[in-house]
Design an enzyme around this catalytic site. Structure first.
Site, PDB file in Angstrom:
ATOM      1  CB  CYS A  97      -0.933   0.011   1.210  1.00 12.73           C
ATOM      2  SG  CYS A  97      -1.979   1.483   1.216  1.00 12.73           S
ATOM      3  N   GLY A  98       0.766   2.046  -1.044  1.00 12.48           N
ATOM      4  CA  GLY A  98       1.601   3.232  -1.161  1.00 12.48           C
ATOM      5  C   GLY A  98       1.183   4.361  -0.249  1.00 12.48           C
ATOM      6  CG  HIS A  99      -2.943   5.318   1.431  1.00 13.25           C
ATOM      7  ND1 HIS A  99      -3.492   4.080   1.156  1.00 13.25           N
ATOM      8  CD2 HIS A  99      -3.368   5.639   2.686  1.00 13.25           C
ATOM      9  CE1 HIS A  99      -4.214   3.684   2.180  1.00 13.25           C
ATOM     10  NE2 HIS A  99      -4.170   4.605   3.117  1.00 13.25           N
TER      11      HIS A  99
ATOM     12  CG  ASP B  65      -6.983   4.651  -2.426  1.00 11.18           C
ATOM     13  OD1 ASP B  65      -6.975   5.621  -1.633  1.00 11.18           O
ATOM     14  OD2 ASP B  65      -5.983   3.972  -2.656  1.00 11.18           O
TER      15      ASP B  65
ATOM     16  N   GLY C 268      -0.929   4.621  -4.228  1.00 14.24           N
ATOM     17  CA  GLY C 268       0.508   4.589  -4.495  1.00 14.24           C
ATOM     18  C   GLY C 268       1.014   3.318  -5.141  1.00 14.24           C
ATOM     19  CB  SER C 269       0.570  -0.303  -4.481  1.00 13.31           C
ATOM     20  OG  SER C 269      -0.797  -0.234  -4.148  1.00 13.31           O
TER      21      SER C 269
END
Length: 396
Positions: free
Chosen positions: A101-103, A296, A301-302
């Site tokens: 998970c990017g965020h 989201d 991010g991912s």
């Protein structure tokens, strides 16, 4: 005993810091989650099979909501033991546990620099500030692998600097299927298809697998004005169908591990709109439905990593070109876009679970902010909140 003492002394108190990244929450659980053992992927398996009630307690009502997201701090993994990582994490949401998970990584970066509690982050004192750039590098072990995070700091390195973006470089990303034509059986077609019997989509990996579909391919007129409820219904049914389609299942096989090989999300894209921060070559927008059809708020991010890998594979995105990715929220506020660039190409991914893949490394940046601190308890006989619930469960 006052209420503060009651919460602090509760035997099973779950202690959390809440943050958001472009409006998408990250509930960081730093104390109280049951102890897990083994490799990080084994710990993820344990959390899924033994402690899913705790995951629901953190994520769902009455403490959370359907679109809540979380990151559980893990202090003992194989990459921490080897010295490659400073800390580990498990990502969690309304349906279970993700692999990347990017965020949440952006939020975690700030939190890990700001905490000086060695009980929470045993290797905090090993972090070193770069006096020239005023940044600190933090290596986080996620289920997909090692994430290298760079956090801007104050001059002394004691605190993160929220005025500058956090950046991360995730595990190698690649396009798994390009321009894949998927026939839609008559009984599964939706009215917006307007008589068409197939759609075209891409599948790409950025620490998790995403099906990327243009909004117009689904029959919607872009993302500038969208009926969220309607497109959500379409995506929910479509995802269930895609997860059974043999071409999709084949594309989802990650070379290194079967446990990474699942469709996490459908990202609906619109390349014609997007808030454009300075210094980028272009911008676009995406609407991400992940897990159990959660929406989201951030640019994801991912999936930004996955989209950069896909654009590179299509010959659209060279190394070192900066691109902006938006969500509906970042477009609305004209701030919060994630920017990304490809740092390295020609990385070979090999393993026993799927075909070899040519991958890239992608750098993503964004900002996260604190929203609160919480301690959660469960009182005796509180059946309603012990495992959490959704209104859909109660009404169905």
């Amino acid at each position: 005993m006052d209420l503060a003492q009651k919460f602090d002394n509760a035997r099973e108190a779950l202690k959390c810091i809440d943050m958001h990244t472009t409006g998408e929450p990250t509930r960081i659980v730093y104390s109280g989650f049951p102890q897990l053992h083994g490799t990080l992927l084994e710990q993820r398996d344990q959390a899924k099979t033994k402690y899913d009630n705790v995951r629901k307690r953190i994520m769902l009502e009455p403490r959370g909501h359907f679109d809540m997201y979380g990151a559980i701090i893990i202090t003992d993994t194989e990459l921490i033991k080897s010295g490659e990582a400073h800390i580990g994490t498990l990502f969690t949401h309304n349906g279970g546990f993700s692999t990347m998970c990017g965020h949440a990584t952006i939020a975690l970066g700030r939190f890990l620099v700001d905490t000086h509690d060695l009980g929470v982050f045993p290797k905090r004192d090993e972090l070193k500030v770069d006096p020239k750039t005023q940044t600190i590098d933090v290596n986080i072990h996620a289920p997909c692998g090692l994430i290298r995070v760079t956090v801007p700091t104050t001059v002394d390195g004691r605190e993160s600097d929220p005025s500058r973006p956090v950046t991360f470089v995730s595990t190698p990303a690649y396009a798994a299927a390009i321009s894949l034509t998927i026939p839609i059986p008559a009984e599964k077609r939706w009215v917006e298809l307007a008589g068409r019997d197939s759609i075209t989509l891409d599948i790409s990996y950025g620490g998790a697998f995403y099906a990327l579909i243009d909004a117009r391919e689904l029959g919607f007129d872009g993302l500038s004005k969208i009926d969220l409820s309607r497109i959500g219904d379409v995506v929910k049914d479509l995802k269930a169908y895609l997860m059974t389609h043999p071409d999709v299942v084949e594309a989802l096989q990650h070379p290194e591990d079967q446990r990474l090989s699942f469709l996490y999300s459908i990202m609906v894209v619109d390349q014609g709109i997007g808030s454009r921060p300075p210094g980028v070559s272009g911008a676009e927008t995406g609407l991400c439905f992940f897990a159990e059809n959660s929406v989201d708020r951030s640019p994801t991010g991912s999936c930004v990593t996955a989209r950069m890998a896909l654009a590179h594979a299509k010959g659209l995105r060279p190394c070192n070109q900066s691109w902006a990715y938006n969500s509906l929220v970042s477009n609305h506020f004209d701030t919060g876009a994630f920017t990304a660039s490809i740092l390295e190409e020609g990385i070979l991914l090999q393993g026993g679970n799927g075909v070899d893949r040519q991958a890239v490394l992608v750098r993503v940046e964004g900002k996260a902010y604190y929203t609160g601190a919480l301690s959660f308890i469960v009182e005796k006989d509180d059946v309603t909140s012990e495992s959490g619930f959704t209104m859909a469960e109660c009404s169905g």
